[in-house]
Design an enzyme around this catalytic site. Structure first.
Site, PDB file in Angstrom:
ATOM      1  CB  THR A  62      -1.711   7.635   6.966  1.00  0.00           C
ATOM      2  OG1 THR A  62      -0.636   7.243   6.126  1.00  0.00           O
ATOM      3  CG2 THR A  62      -2.309   8.853   6.528  1.00  0.00           C
ATOM      4  CB  THR A  83      -2.488   0.891   1.666  1.00  0.00           C
ATOM      5  OG1 THR A  83      -1.746  -0.466   1.969  1.00  0.00           O
ATOM      6  CG2 THR A  83      -3.906   0.721   2.255  1.00  0.00           C
ATOM      7  CB  ILE A  84      -0.427  -1.930  -2.882  1.00  0.00           C
ATOM      8  CG1 ILE A  84       0.543  -2.399  -1.998  1.00  0.00           C
ATOM      9  CG2 ILE A  84       0.210  -0.543  -3.700  1.00  0.00           C
ATOM     10  CD1 ILE A  84       1.553  -3.102  -2.601  1.00  0.00           C
ATOM     11  CG  ASP A  85      -0.558  -3.915   2.181  1.00  0.00           C
ATOM     12  OD1 ASP A  85      -0.089  -4.371   1.128  1.00  0.00           O
ATOM     13  OD2 ASP A  85      -0.102  -4.000   3.045  1.00  0.00           O
ATOM     14  NE  ARG A 112      -0.867 -19.601 -16.166  1.00  0.00           N
ATOM     15  CZ  ARG A 112      -1.335 -20.524 -15.129  1.00  0.00           C
ATOM     16  NH1 ARG A 112      -0.755 -22.084 -15.511  1.00  0.00           N
ATOM     17  NH2 ARG A 112      -1.873 -20.649 -14.010  1.00  0.00           N
ATOM     18  NE  ARG A 120      12.396 -24.939 -14.839  1.00  0.00           N
ATOM     19  CZ  ARG A 120      13.122 -23.998 -15.302  1.00  0.00           C
ATOM     20  NH1 ARG A 120      13.109 -22.585 -15.124  1.00  0.00           N
ATOM     21  NH2 ARG A 120      14.463 -24.406 -15.623  1.00  0.00           N
ATOM     22  CD  GLU A 178       5.312  -8.598   2.310  1.00  0.00           C
ATOM     23  OE1 GLU A 178       4.341  -7.740   1.571  1.00  0.00           O
ATOM     24  OE2 GLU A 178       6.234  -7.581   2.624  1.00  0.00           O
ATOM     25  CG  HIS A 207       9.683  -2.515  -3.082  1.00  0.00           C
ATOM     26  ND1 HIS A 207      10.205  -3.733  -2.453  1.00  0.00           N
ATOM     27  CD2 HIS A 207       9.156  -1.578  -2.338  1.00  0.00           C
ATOM     28  CE1 HIS A 207      10.074  -3.297  -1.124  1.00  0.00           C
ATOM     29  NE2 HIS A 207       9.537  -2.256  -0.960  1.00  0.00           N
TER      30      HIS A 207
HETATM   31  O1  F6P Z   1       1.741  -1.679   3.260  1.00  0.00           O
HETATM   32  C1  F6P Z   1       1.970  -1.719   2.092  1.00  0.00           C
HETATM   33  C2  F6P Z   1       3.165  -2.494   1.482  1.00  0.00           C
HETATM   34  O2  F6P Z   1       3.491  -2.438   0.333  1.00  0.00           O
HETATM   35  C3  F6P Z   1       3.173  -3.839   1.984  1.00  0.00           C
HETATM   36  O3  F6P Z   1       2.436  -4.927   0.982  1.00  0.00           O
HETATM   37  C4  F6P Z   1       4.649  -4.325   2.041  1.00  0.00           C
HETATM   38  O4  F6P Z   1       4.800  -5.402   2.874  1.00  0.00           O
HETATM   39  C5  F6P Z   1       5.328  -3.107   2.655  1.00  0.00           C
HETATM   40  O5  F6P Z   1       4.268  -1.969   2.289  1.00  0.00           O
HETATM   41  C6  F6P Z   1       6.580  -2.829   2.018  1.00  0.00           C
HETATM   42  O6  F6P Z   1       7.071  -1.663   2.455  1.00  0.00           O
HETATM   43  P1  F6P Z   1       8.875  -1.160   2.113  1.00  0.00           P
HETATM   44  O7  F6P Z   1       8.601  -0.501   0.944  1.00  0.00           O
HETATM   45  O8  F6P Z   1       9.133  -0.232   3.586  1.00  0.00           O
HETATM   46  O9  F6P Z   1       9.343  -2.441   2.370  1.00  0.00           O
END
Ligand code: F6P
Length: 294
Positions: A62, A83-85, A112, A120, A178, A207
């Site tokens: 953005t 952004t969640i990141d 857990r 495990r 990830e 998601h």
């Molecule tokens: O950039 C935010 C994010 O949630 C990342 O953590 C993740 O890799 C990506 O978007 C997922 O994107 P999409 O929903 O397009 O798979």
């Protein structure tokens, strides 16, 4: 903007959306906006609809888009980090991060239970395309045995050394971002290689981390940054991102808003402190605890 699909919002509209995740705007990585033609179309639509300011919410994509759009747009633009990141400079926290971490924590706690019940090893992959913030927060807050994030290469070596000594007497939780370059499958295969007896499962949270009711922190952050964005436009500011630095509102020019690839030093130190624990020590402590309790 490109399609001229505008919806008036009133204060009371907040009541039906304040508790919801996702976005009512239905915006996502527009290919058309990447083209000059698309951006020119968007500007015409803003003008046709007498829109006198643009407030955009999003991550680095953005803000890259806004920087380019600001070259042709004579209407004031301000941005809000969402952004969640949590990987933008100019704000200690981005909208959505806290909620995503809370979802990750809730799910890791649930996993857990199975891990503890059956002794495990679980590898739990959390989101963060290039950033380890969700990984480090959710891993520390669930006392994971190992946290692997893109920003730290030593964790993997420590994990492999710990897992060699692991003798299936307890749960072992590995939280992997990830964005970790080695990849979840490779990490799993290495664990099996050094300790083939291990009963290992992989869970990708995916998601679920991007939806659900926003946390109290995110709701307040949205309210604070939303009001700050409007005030910033009214004060004549433009081409800035509103953010929170040291819990104070701040504004950062678009050209300084960049994707930051590093969890901060304090977090790195916490990670090193917790991931240097030897697995044998943990088992002894736990056994000692059970014996005392009996
Ligand atoms: O950039 C935010 C994010 O949630 C990342 O953590 C993740 O890799 C990506 O978007 C997922 O994107 P999409 O929903 O397009 O798979």
């Amino acid at each position: 903007m490109i399609d001229g699909d505008f919806t008036p919002l009133e204060l009371h509209d907040l009541q039906v959306m304040v508790h919801r995740g996702g976005t009512i705007l239905k915006t996502a990585r527009s290919q058309r906006f990447r083209q000059l033609e698309g951006r020119q179309g968007a500007l015409s639509m803003l003008k046709e609809n007498n829109i006198d300011a643009l407030i955009a919410i999003g991550g680095d994509g953005t803000f890259n888009g806004l920087l380019v759009f600001s070259e042709i747009c004579d209407i004031p633009i301000v941005g809000i980090p969402g952004t969640i990141d949590n990987d933008l400079t100019g704000s200690d926290f981005t909208l959505g991060f806290d909620s995503a971490v809370n979802t990750a924590i809730e799910n890791i706690d649930k996993i857990r239970d199975t891990a503890e019940s059956h002794n495990r090893v679980f590898i739990i992959e959390v989101m963060g395309r290039d950033s380890g913030y969700i990984g480090i927060y959710s891993g520390l807050a669930t006392a994971a045995d190992s946290i692997l994030i893109p920003e730290n290469e030593k964790d993997f070596v420590q994990l492999i050394s710990n897992i060699k000594n692991y003798n299936s007497e307890d749960a072992f939780i590995v939280v992997v971002s990830e964005g970790e370059e080695l990849g979840t499958e490779f990490i799993a295969s290495k664990i099996k290689e050094v300790n083939p007896k291990i009963d290992l499962r992989i869970t990708r949270l995916g998601h679920v981390q991007r939806g659900g009711n926003p946390s109290a922190f995110d709701r307040m952050l949205g309210i604070r940054l939303g009001v700050a964005a409007v005030n910033s436009v009214l004060a004549g500011e433009k081409n800035v991102m509103l953010g929170l630095l040291n819990n104070q509102l701040s504004s950062t020019p678009f050209q300084h808003v960049i994707k930051s690839h590093h969890v901060n030093n304090e977090m790195q130190k916490l990670l090193e402190l917790f991931s240097s624990q030897e697995v044998q020590k943990k088992e002894l402590t736990k056994k000692g605890k059970y014996e005392t309790n009996r």
